[in-house]
Design a protein around this motif. Structure first.
Motif, mmCIF file in Angstrom:
data_model
loop_
_atom_site.group_PDB
_atom_site.id
_atom_site.type_symbol
_atom_site.label_atom_id
_atom_site.label_comp_id
_atom_site.label_asym_id
_atom_site.label_seq_id
_atom_site.Cartn_x
_atom_site.Cartn_y
_atom_site.Cartn_z
ATOM 1 N N GLY A 215 -42.094 -3.395 23.068
ATOM 2 C CA GLY A 215 -40.957 -2.856 23.800
ATOM 3 C C GLY A 215 -39.624 -3.137 23.139
ATOM 4 O O GLY A 215 -39.549 -3.719 22.053
ATOM 5 N N TYR A 216 -38.586 -2.714 23.839
ATOM 6 C CA TYR A 216 -37.219 -2.883 23.340
ATOM 7 C C TYR A 216 -36.263 -2.906 24.523
ATOM 8 O O TYR A 216 -36.580 -2.432 25.615
ATOM 9 N N ARG A 217 -35.091 -3.474 24.291
ATOM 10 C CA ARG A 217 -34.036 -3.527 25.304
ATOM 11 C C ARG A 217 -33.401 -2.153 25.452
ATOM 12 O O ARG A 217 -33.089 -1.492 24.454
ATOM 13 N N ASN A 218 -33.206 -1.704 26.686
ATOM 14 C CA ASN A 218 -32.539 -0.423 26.924
ATOM 15 C C ASN A 218 -31.059 -0.538 26.579
ATOM 16 O O ASN A 218 -30.437 -1.576 26.791
ATOM 17 N N LEU A 219 -30.529 0.528 26.049
ATOM 18 C CA LEU A 219 -29.136 0.551 25.602
ATOM 19 C C LEU A 219 -28.310 1.454 26.509
ATOM 20 O O LEU A 219 -28.848 2.303 27.216
ATOM 21 N N PRO A 220 -26.981 1.297 26.471
ATOM 22 C CA PRO A 220 -26.123 2.078 27.362
ATOM 23 C C PRO A 220 -26.130 3.576 27.048
ATOM 24 O O PRO A 220 -26.454 3.993 25.931
ATOM 25 N N ASP A 221 -25.757 4.346 28.054
ATOM 26 C CA ASP A 221 -25.614 5.794 27.873
ATOM 27 C C ASP A 221 -24.560 6.088 26.814
ATOM 28 O O ASP A 221 -23.738 5.246 26.479
ATOM 29 N N GLY A 222 -24.588 7.277 26.309
ATOM 30 C CA GLY A 222 -23.619 7.687 25.294
ATOM 31 C C GLY A 222 -24.238 7.590 23.914
ATOM 32 O O GLY A 222 -25.452 7.771 23.741
#
Length: 145
Positions: A119-126
């Motif tokens: 898995g991986y850390r979710n990143l912000p929109d944009g």
């Protein structure tokens, strides 16, 4: 009054725990931890990227548990692969230089009682969604999707 504060703190703690769990995207790997780390390494390299560092988080936690007063074994094994993409990083940081806060990028592999996860850390929109798409492509390739 104190009981109300305790209840509010307990509700906040549970909410924070749920939110933290939703901050990562994970995929189940059908195989061993060693096979999963090999697959992640190959998927990263296959994208033309260089792995800067592999953090052996599981080993560190197991090694230091007694030092911090804990006998809980969190992972049988856990590694995080750290890397960057010059092309995508330039794009997202030209859009917002503060996106440097998200670099380098990481994909983790964990083993908890034989259940292997990538898995991986979710990143912000944009603009950071370009990075998230890369992380997702690599993770999916590693798990065989």
């Amino acid at each position: 009054m104190i009981q109300g504060v305790r209840t509010a703190v307990a509700v906040f703690a549970v909410s924070a725990s749920v939110a933290a769990a939703q901050d990562a995207t994970t995929y189940t790997f059908d195989g061993t931890f060693e096979d999963a780390t090999f697959a992640v390494e190959n998927a990263i390299i296959g994208q033309g990227l260089v792995i800067d560092y592999v953090s052996h988080v599981g080993e560190m936690l197991n090694r230091t548990g007694a030092d911090v007063g804990s006998d809980v074994k969190i992972f049988d094994a856990a590694d995080t692969f750290i890397f960057c993409s010059a092309q995508i990083s330039r794009k997202v940081m030209e859009a917002d230089p503060m996106n440097v806060a998200h670099c380098p990028y990481g994909i983790f592999v964990t083993d908890r009682e034989g259940a292997v996860t990538v898995g991986y850390r979710n990143l912000p929109d944009g603009p950071m969604q370009d990075v998230q798409a890369l992380l997702d492509t690599i993770s999916r390739e590693a798990v065989g999707e």
